[in-house]
Enzyme design. Sequence first.
Site, PDB file in Angstrom:
ATOM      1  N   HIS A  69      -1.633  -8.624 -10.064  1.00  0.00           N
ATOM      2  CA  HIS A  69      -1.493  -7.454 -10.883  1.00  0.00           C
ATOM      3  C   HIS A  69      -2.064  -7.078 -12.412  1.00  0.00           C
ATOM      4  O   HIS A  69      -1.292  -8.052 -13.000  1.00  0.00           O
ATOM      5  CB  HIS A  69      -0.184  -6.650 -10.546  1.00  0.00           C
ATOM      6  CG  HIS A  69      -0.900  -5.518  -8.967  1.00  0.00           C
ATOM      7  ND1 HIS A  69       0.815  -6.050  -8.348  1.00  0.00           N
ATOM      8  CD2 HIS A  69      -1.220  -4.861  -8.370  1.00  0.00           C
ATOM      9  CE1 HIS A  69       0.108  -5.372  -7.336  1.00  0.00           C
ATOM     10  NE2 HIS A  69      -1.086  -4.719  -7.310  1.00  0.00           N
TER      11      HIS A  69
ATOM     12  N   ARG B 267      -0.823  -1.675   3.133  1.00  0.00           N
ATOM     13  CA  ARG B 267       0.388  -1.148   2.012  1.00  0.00           C
ATOM     14  C   ARG B 267       0.188   0.591   2.286  1.00  0.00           C
ATOM     15  O   ARG B 267       0.577   0.946   1.839  1.00  0.00           O
ATOM     16  CB  ARG B 267       0.040  -1.712   1.274  1.00  0.00           C
ATOM     17  CG  ARG B 267       0.748  -3.446   1.013  1.00  0.00           C
ATOM     18  CD  ARG B 267       1.138  -3.548   0.031  1.00  0.00           C
ATOM     19  NE  ARG B 267       2.252  -2.917  -0.933  1.00  0.00           N
ATOM     20  CZ  ARG B 267       2.889  -3.151  -2.118  1.00  0.00           C
ATOM     21  NH1 ARG B 267       2.010  -3.986  -2.456  1.00  0.00           N
ATOM     22  NH2 ARG B 267       3.591  -2.325  -2.301  1.00  0.00           N
TER      23      ARG B 267
ATOM     24  N   GLU C 157       7.021   0.411  -6.431  1.00  0.00           N
ATOM     25  CA  GLU C 157       5.589   0.230  -7.940  1.00  0.00           C
ATOM     26  C   GLU C 157       4.458   0.974  -7.287  1.00  0.00           C
ATOM     27  O   GLU C 157       4.081   1.608  -8.055  1.00  0.00           O
ATOM     28  CB  GLU C 157       5.896  -0.640  -9.004  1.00  0.00           C
ATOM     29  CG  GLU C 157       5.126  -0.769 -10.025  1.00  0.00           C
ATOM     30  CD  GLU C 157       5.527  -2.043 -11.053  1.00  0.00           C
ATOM     31  OE1 GLU C 157       5.064  -2.725 -10.322  1.00  0.00           O
ATOM     32  OE2 GLU C 157       4.937  -1.796 -11.971  1.00  0.00           O
ATOM     33  N   ASP C 158       3.782  -0.150  -5.929  1.00  0.00           N
ATOM     34  CA  ASP C 158       2.365  -0.026  -6.253  1.00  0.00           C
ATOM     35  C   ASP C 158       2.300   1.176  -5.422  1.00  0.00           C
ATOM     36  O   ASP C 158       0.365   2.119  -5.916  1.00  0.00           O
ATOM     37  CB  ASP C 158       1.759  -0.976  -4.974  1.00  0.00           C
ATOM     38  CG  ASP C 158       2.739  -2.484  -6.301  1.00  0.00           C
ATOM     39  OD1 ASP C 158       1.861  -2.591  -7.761  1.00  0.00           O
ATOM     40  OD2 ASP C 158       2.478  -3.145  -5.053  1.00  0.00           O
TER      41      ASP C 158
ATOM     42  N   CYS D 293       8.426  -4.412 -10.130  1.00  0.00           N
ATOM     43  CA  CYS D 293       7.418  -3.985  -8.900  1.00  0.00           C
ATOM     44  C   CYS D 293       8.503  -2.951  -7.483  1.00  0.00           C
ATOM     45  O   CYS D 293       8.570  -2.324  -6.456  1.00  0.00           O
ATOM     46  CB  CYS D 293       7.831  -5.175  -7.620  1.00  0.00           C
ATOM     47  SG  CYS D 293       6.511  -5.921  -9.175  1.00  0.00           S
TER      48      CYS D 293
ATOM     49  N   ASP E 161       5.390  -4.946   3.031  1.00  0.00           N
ATOM     50  CA  ASP E 161       5.830  -4.819   1.496  1.00  0.00           C
ATOM     51  C   ASP E 161       6.076  -3.661   0.779  1.00  0.00           C
ATOM     52  O   ASP E 161       6.467  -3.347  -0.089  1.00  0.00           O
ATOM     53  CB  ASP E 161       4.159  -5.337   1.069  1.00  0.00           C
ATOM     54  CG  ASP E 161       3.535  -7.265   0.711  1.00  0.00           C
ATOM     55  OD1 ASP E 161       4.086  -7.422   0.346  1.00  0.00           O
ATOM     56  OD2 ASP E 161       2.698  -7.142   1.933  1.00  0.00           O
TER      57      ASP E 161
HETATM   58  C1  CIR Z   1       1.191  -7.595  -1.944  1.00  0.00           C
HETATM   59  O1  CIR Z   1       0.960  -8.341  -2.139  1.00  0.00           O
HETATM   60  O2  CIR Z   1       1.027  -6.250  -2.522  1.00  0.00           O
HETATM   61  C2  CIR Z   1       2.973  -8.369  -2.579  1.00  0.00           C
HETATM   62  N1  CIR Z   1       3.563  -8.696  -1.341  1.00  0.00           N
HETATM   63  C3  CIR Z   1       3.233  -7.826  -3.645  1.00  0.00           C
HETATM   64  C4  CIR Z   1       3.528  -6.573  -4.699  1.00  0.00           C
HETATM   65  C5  CIR Z   1       4.393  -7.099  -6.038  1.00  0.00           C
HETATM   66  N2  CIR Z   1       3.699  -5.442  -6.710  1.00  0.00           N
HETATM   67  C6  CIR Z   1       3.810  -5.537  -7.553  1.00  0.00           C
HETATM   68  O3  CIR Z   1       3.554  -6.182  -8.615  1.00  0.00           O
HETATM   69  N3  CIR Z   1       3.136  -4.144  -8.062  1.00  0.00           N
END
Ligand code: CIR
Length: 259
Positions: free
Chosen positions: A160, A85, A65-66, A253, A60
């Site tokens: 999110h 992650r 962004e995360d 993201c 991922d």
């Molecule tokens: C996840 O589940 O963490 C990733 N497949 C998708 C993350 C998307 N990020 C976001 O909305 N900020």
Amino acid sequence: MRVAITREVPTSITRCELTHLARSPIDLDVARDQHNAYELAVRSLGFEVRRLPEEPELPDSVFVEDAAVVLPEVAVITRPGAESRRAETASVEAALAPLRTLLHIEAPGTLDGGDVLVLDREIVVGRSDRSNAEGITQLTALLSAFAYRVRAVEMRNCLHLKTAVTRVADQMLVMNHAWVSESDFPGWAAVAVDPHEPFASNALLIAGQNGAPGTVIYSSSFPRTRQRLERAGVRVTTVPASELAKAEGGVTCCSLLVT
Ligand code: CIR
């Protein structure tokens, strides 16, 4: 200086985390082409794009962004809620180090940048499966020193907070009312997503420079909601983003904007 941090789509994206979607095949070439188009759109709006190298073992990792919350004064390196992650933050931290003073969310706190919606001096955080109470408490304490007010809101049935609501103009949001409550955003106008486009509530607002109006980077998968936004006076530029949507990723993201 405006810098956007992005990352190459990894070959392992096919093993990404999925919470609310069933797994469907992701075409790596298409995903990379679409990500290139996204970077081009960000660049054309005045950003230097710094693309981090692929992280082959972190499925991922394109969703940078995360890993951080970037503010004008400081950046907070998160502790992502999904165990798979956590290792993503090291390289993001290295990329942000020359640009910002860094603060950190520590265990047992968890926080995903996708849950953090910055609305000027107010920061709204979604209580999600990824961002726990301890993470939100830590963020509140870290940012009170910079005169930010952090508050948590409830959300439901989506990954999110920014899956459900994002900013599209000075005083305007785009929102999926099934996933978040408009009453949690007093004083804000809210454009509702078209019922056929539940994921259309994720838009990336790029502020205009020198008094120019802002522009929203937006997935071309949502033409009906796009029309609603344009009718509300929002300037929209579309990018193809269907492939990473299969990994539950939207346009916010895929970059960290440092302005
Ligand atoms: C996840 O589940 O963490 C990733 N497949 C998708 C993350 C998307 N990020 C976001 O909305 N900020």
